[in-house]
Motif scaffolding. Structure first.
Motif, short mmCIF file in Angstrom:
data_model
loop_
_atom_site.label_atom_id
_atom_site.label_comp_id
_atom_site.label_asym_id
_atom_site.label_seq_id
_atom_site.Cartn_x
_atom_site.Cartn_y
_atom_site.Cartn_z
N ASP A 74 -12.04 14.13 -10.91
CA ASP A 74 -13.30 14.41 -11.59
C ASP A 74 -14.34 13.37 -11.15
O ASP A 74 -14.09 12.17 -11.19
CB ASP A 74 -13.07 14.35 -13.10
N HIS A 75 -15.49 13.85 -10.72
CA HIS A 75 -16.53 12.95 -10.22
C HIS A 75 -17.00 11.99 -11.31
O HIS A 75 -17.23 10.81 -11.06
CB HIS A 75 -17.70 13.76 -9.68
N ALA A 76 -17.10 12.48 -12.53
CA ALA A 76 -17.54 11.63 -13.63
C ALA A 76 -16.50 10.55 -13.92
O ALA A 76 -16.85 9.39 -14.19
CB ALA A 76 -17.79 12.46 -14.88
N GLU A 77 -15.22 10.92 -13.87
CA GLU A 77 -14.16 9.95 -14.12
C GLU A 77 -14.15 8.87 -13.04
O GLU A 77 -14.00 7.69 -13.32
CB GLU A 77 -12.80 10.66 -14.14
N ARG A 78 -14.36 9.28 -11.79
CA ARG A 78 -14.38 8.33 -10.69
C ARG A 78 -15.58 7.38 -10.83
O ARG A 78 -15.46 6.18 -10.63
CB ARG A 78 -14.46 9.03 -9.34
N ALA A 79 -16.73 7.92 -11.20
CA ALA A 79 -17.92 7.08 -11.36
C ALA A 79 -17.73 6.08 -12.50
O ALA A 79 -18.11 4.91 -12.38
CB ALA A 79 -19.15 7.95 -11.61
N LYS A 80 -17.13 6.54 -13.58
CA LYS A 80 -16.88 5.67 -14.73
C LYS A 80 -15.90 4.55 -14.36
O LYS A 80 -16.12 3.39 -14.70
CB LYS A 80 -16.31 6.51 -15.88
N LEU A 81 -14.86 4.91 -13.62
CA LEU A 81 -13.88 3.92 -13.20
C LEU A 81 -14.49 2.93 -12.19
O LEU A 81 -14.25 1.73 -12.28
CB LEU A 81 -12.66 4.61 -12.58
N GLN A 83 -17.59 2.05 -12.00
CA GLN A 83 -18.49 1.17 -12.74
C GLN A 83 -17.69 0.10 -13.49
O GLN A 83 -18.06 -1.08 -13.48
CB GLN A 83 -19.34 1.97 -13.73
N ALA A 84 -16.59 0.50 -14.12
CA ALA A 84 -15.77 -0.47 -14.86
C ALA A 84 -15.18 -1.51 -13.92
O ALA A 84 -15.17 -2.70 -14.23
CB ALA A 84 -14.66 0.26 -15.61
N LEU A 115 -6.84 -0.97 -15.01
CA LEU A 115 -7.75 0.03 -14.44
C LEU A 115 -7.25 0.53 -13.08
O LEU A 115 -7.37 1.72 -12.78
CB LEU A 115 -9.16 -0.56 -14.28
#
Length: 180
Positions: free
Chosen positions: A35-42, A44-45, A143
């Motif tokens: 998921d693109h959103a999951e990858r972006a969130k990860l 960023q973290a 993470l």
């Protein structure tokens, strides 16, 4: 009309196998795209953890330098190596090495109790900073495990996001069950 096949490769041009039978592939499982959103969130973290870890490491270097100078000054003012070692938690060989590294110090004239209190305080601050750095490192490891288990990133992407080498990523995540 018979299926046209390429004689050089034995490949079907109409979706049929080279043997003339149809190969049904609708049930073949394809790996889920992350998921693109999951990858972006990860990402960023991991970026935040990389920055916070950099700040923590810089703070540890600063505190270590200040503590080492206090140790050398205390030795110069007459405290024994055993006393400084007991107060700071460093071994006596390290204390001696640190004291010898500062050869341009002059006696400060501060009382022993003040020097011991300053050494205790600086050593406590250093231990707190090291614990903080260890917590950040543990969270970063968690993470990385999440990213690998969910197939959000591979080893090379994680290496670029964390600032670690791909070999370090592999060693740190050895034994982690990864979906095939």
């Amino acid at each position: 009309m018979p299926a046209q096949t390429s004689s050089a490769r034995g490949v079907s041009l109409q979706g049929r196998a080279a043997t003339g039978r149809y190969a049904y592939r609708a049930k073949a499982t394809r790996p889920q795209a992350p998921d693109h959103a999951e990858r972006a969130k990860l990402a960023q973290a991991l970026g935040i953890h990389r920055q916070v870890l950099s700040h923590a490491t810089a703070a540890i270097r600063t505190l270590t330098a200040a503590r080492n100078e206090l140790m050398a000054q205390a030795i110069e003012d007459g405290l024994t190596i055993a006393t400084v070692s007991a107060v700071t938690g460093e071994n006596m060989k390290s204390v001696r090495t640190i004291a010898l590294a500062y050869d341009d110090l002059h006696p400060s004239g501060l009382p022993r109790s003040t020097q011991v209190a300053a050494l205790k305080q600086k050593s406590g601050e250093l231990r707190t900073a090291e614990r903080h750095r260890d917590q950040i490192t543990e969270r970063r490891g968690a993470l990385m495990v999440i990213a690998l288990r969910n197939q959000v990133c591979d080893d090379l992407e994680l290496a670029s996001l964390t600032g670690l080498t791909p070999d370090h990523i592999r060693r740190a995540t050895r034994g982690i069950a990864r979906p095939a």
